[in-house]
Write a protein that holds these residues in place. Structure first.
Motif, PDB file in Angstrom:
ATOM      1  N   MET A  56       0.870  -1.602   0.143  1.00  0.00           N
ATOM      2  CA  MET A  56      -0.457   0.140  -0.204  1.00  0.00           C
ATOM      3  C   MET A  56       1.181   1.324  -0.144  1.00  0.00           C
ATOM      4  O   MET A  56       1.695   1.242   1.331  1.00  0.00           O
ATOM      5  N   ALA A  57       0.447   1.970  -1.085  1.00  0.00           N
ATOM      6  CA  ALA A  57       1.759   3.297  -1.239  1.00  0.00           C
ATOM      7  C   ALA A  57       0.849   4.361  -0.474  1.00  0.00           C
ATOM      8  O   ALA A  57      -0.092   5.062   0.187  1.00  0.00           O
ATOM      9  N   ILE A  58       2.161   5.353   0.279  1.00  0.00           N
ATOM     10  CA  ILE A  58       1.728   6.874   1.068  1.00  0.00           C
ATOM     11  C   ILE A  58       1.250   7.642   0.368  1.00  0.00           C
ATOM     12  O   ILE A  58       1.828   7.933  -0.510  1.00  0.00           O
ATOM     13  N   LYS A  59       0.419   8.079   1.299  1.00  0.00           N
ATOM     14  CA  LYS A  59      -0.382   9.228   0.695  1.00  0.00           C
ATOM     15  C   LYS A  59       0.334  10.475   0.882  1.00  0.00           C
ATOM     16  O   LYS A  59       0.483  10.755   2.551  1.00  0.00           O
ATOM     17  N   VAL A  60      -0.260  11.681   0.939  1.00  0.00           N
ATOM     18  CA  VAL A  60      -0.537  13.017   1.829  1.00  0.00           C
ATOM     19  C   VAL A  60      -1.050  13.073   2.096  1.00  0.00           C
ATOM     20  O   VAL A  60      -2.856  12.508   2.267  1.00  0.00           O
ATOM     21  N   ASP A  98      -1.008  10.980   5.805  1.00  0.00           N
ATOM     22  CA  ASP A  98      -0.914  10.168   6.013  1.00  0.00           C
ATOM     23  C   ASP A  98       0.442  10.532   7.068  1.00  0.00           C
ATOM     24  O   ASP A  98       1.650  11.164   6.686  1.00  0.00           O
ATOM     25  N   THR A  99       0.722   9.573   8.562  1.00  0.00           N
ATOM     26  CA  THR A  99       1.929   9.576   9.144  1.00  0.00           C
ATOM     27  C   THR A  99       3.086   8.722   8.304  1.00  0.00           C
ATOM     28  O   THR A  99       2.759   7.716   7.863  1.00  0.00           O
ATOM     29  N   ALA A 100       4.077   9.718   8.162  1.00  0.00           N
ATOM     30  CA  ALA A 100       5.266   8.778   7.351  1.00  0.00           C
ATOM     31  C   ALA A 100       5.958   6.876   8.910  1.00  0.00           C
ATOM     32  O   ALA A 100       6.119   7.838   9.568  1.00  0.00           O
ATOM     33  N   PRO A 101       5.595   6.438   7.733  1.00  0.00           N
ATOM     34  CA  PRO A 101       5.932   4.802   8.909  1.00  0.00           C
ATOM     35  C   PRO A 101       7.778   5.268   9.252  1.00  0.00           C
ATOM     36  O   PRO A 101       8.407   5.397   8.768  1.00  0.00           O
ATOM     37  N   LYS A 118       9.420  -0.894  -0.285  1.00  0.00           N
ATOM     38  CA  LYS A 118       8.705  -1.042  -0.657  1.00  0.00           C
ATOM     39  C   LYS A 118       7.593  -0.658   0.405  1.00  0.00           C
ATOM     40  O   LYS A 118       6.140  -0.331   0.557  1.00  0.00           O
ATOM     41  N   LEU A 119       8.023  -0.438   1.497  1.00  0.00           N
ATOM     42  CA  LEU A 119       6.979  -0.095   2.543  1.00  0.00           C
ATOM     43  C   LEU A 119       6.038   1.959   2.757  1.00  0.00           C
ATOM     44  O   LEU A 119       5.167   1.230   2.554  1.00  0.00           O
ATOM     45  N   TYR A 120       6.742   2.176   1.828  1.00  0.00           N
ATOM     46  CA  TYR A 120       6.472   3.677   1.425  1.00  0.00           C
ATOM     47  C   TYR A 120       5.951   3.752   0.172  1.00  0.00           C
ATOM     48  O   TYR A 120       5.293   4.424  -0.507  1.00  0.00           O
ATOM     49  N   ILE A 147      11.651  -2.874 -12.641  1.00  0.00           N
ATOM     50  CA  ILE A 147      12.670  -2.983 -12.777  1.00  0.00           C
ATOM     51  C   ILE A 147      12.990  -2.094 -12.287  1.00  0.00           C
ATOM     52  O   ILE A 147      14.046  -2.937 -11.259  1.00  0.00           O
ATOM     53  N   LEU A 148      13.317  -0.755 -12.689  1.00  0.00           N
ATOM     54  CA  LEU A 148      14.052  -0.051 -12.011  1.00  0.00           C
ATOM     55  C   LEU A 148      13.787   0.225 -10.844  1.00  0.00           C
ATOM     56  O   LEU A 148      12.096   1.011 -10.875  1.00  0.00           O
ATOM     57  N   PRO A 149      14.126   0.249  -9.627  1.00  0.00           N
ATOM     58  CA  PRO A 149      13.668   0.945  -8.595  1.00  0.00           C
ATOM     59  C   PRO A 149      13.263   2.955  -8.866  1.00  0.00           C
ATOM     60  O   PRO A 149      13.525   3.622  -9.505  1.00  0.00           O
ATOM     61  N   GLY A 150      12.465   3.114  -8.198  1.00  0.00           N
ATOM     62  CA  GLY A 150      11.585   3.731  -8.774  1.00  0.00           C
ATOM     63  C   GLY A 150      12.182   5.368  -8.296  1.00  0.00           C
ATOM     64  O   GLY A 150      13.021   5.158  -7.098  1.00  0.00           O
ATOM     65  N   ARG A 151      12.454   7.050  -8.583  1.00  0.00           N
ATOM     66  CA  ARG A 151      12.558   8.210  -8.319  1.00  0.00           C
ATOM     67  C   ARG A 151      11.473   8.756  -7.138  1.00  0.00           C
ATOM     68  O   ARG A 151      10.787   9.219  -8.298  1.00  0.00           O
ATOM     69  N   VAL A 152      11.237   8.432  -5.852  1.00  0.00           N
ATOM     70  CA  VAL A 152      10.212   9.401  -5.359  1.00  0.00           C
ATOM     71  C   VAL A 152      10.744  10.128  -3.973  1.00  0.00           C
ATOM     72  O   VAL A 152      11.474   9.597  -3.668  1.00  0.00           O
ATOM     73  N   THR A 153      10.122  11.625  -4.024  1.00  0.00           N
ATOM     74  CA  THR A 153      10.513  12.573  -3.235  1.00  0.00           C
ATOM     75  C   THR A 153       9.202  12.591  -1.829  1.00  0.00           C
ATOM     76  O   THR A 153       7.935  13.122  -3.000  1.00  0.00           O
TER      77      THR A 153
END
Length: 152
Positions: free
Chosen positions: A1-5, A7-10, A101-103, A111-117
Motif C-alpha cells: 500500500m503506497a503512502i499518501k499525502v 498519512d503519517t510517514a512510517p 516497499k513500505l512507502y 525493474i528499475l527502482p523508482g525515484r520518489v521524494t
C-alpha cells in the motif's frame, strides 16, 4: 500500500554512509524531512539529483528540513558516493528494499527502482509526494516549494 499525502510517514531504521543507524522517528518533533528514494549511486541521473540536493542543502536547512537519500546501495557505496560528490546529507542503505516497499515506491518498467521524494513535516505527516524518473531538479524544486508553504 503506497503512502499518501496526509498519512503519517512510517518509521524505519537504516544504516547511513557513516555506519550509524538512523531512524526517521529521530527527526519527529524537531525538523521536517525531505526523504528521497533514488535508483543507484553514481549513475548519471542519480548523481544529478544528489548534486541538486547538495547545491540547495543550506536552503533546506534554513527552511528547517533535513535531506535524506535512500537507495539499495551498501553503506560503503554511499560513503564513496558522498565523498566523490561532497554530499553533506544523510544517505541510507535499504539493501533489501524493505523501506522502499513500505512507502510503496513504484518500480519503473517493473525493474528499475523508482525515484520518489516525500516531504514530511515536523509532526511526521507526509505533506507532498513527487514522482519523476527523469526530472531530477524538479525533486528539489517541489520539495522547497512545499517546505515554504508549511506553516512554521
Amino acid at each position: 500500500m503506497a503512502i499518501k499525502v496526509g498519512d503519517t510517514a512510517p518509521d524505519f531504521t537504516l544504516t547511513s554512509q557513516t555506519g550509524e543507524s538512523v531512524s526517521l522517528g529521530d527527526f519527529r518533533g524537531n525538523t521536517a524531512v525531505v526523504l528521497y528514494f533514488y535508483p543507484k549511486d553514481d549513475t548519471p541521473g542519480c548523481t544529478s539529483e544528489a548534486c541538486a540536493f547538495r547545491d540547495s542543502y543550506q536552503v533546506f536547512k534554513d527552511a528547517g528540513a533535513e535531506v535524506i537519500g535512500v537507495s539499495s546501495d551498501s553503506a560503503y557505496d554511499h560513503e564513496q558516493f558522498a565523498k566523490k560528490h561532497n554530499l553533506p546529507f544523510i544517505l541510507l542503505s535499504d539493501s533489501g528494499s524493505q523501506v522502499r516497499k513500505l512507502y510503496g515506491v513504484p518500480a519503473t518498467l517493473w525493474i528499475l527502482p523508482g525515484r520518489v521524494t516525500y516531504v514530511i513535516d515536523k509532526e511526521g505527516v507526509v505533506r507532498h509526494i513527487f514522482d519523476s524518473m527523469l526530472d531530477f531538479k524538479a525533486h528539489v524544486d517541489e520539495a522547497l516549494r512545499t517546505l515554504k508553504a508549511i506553516p512554521a
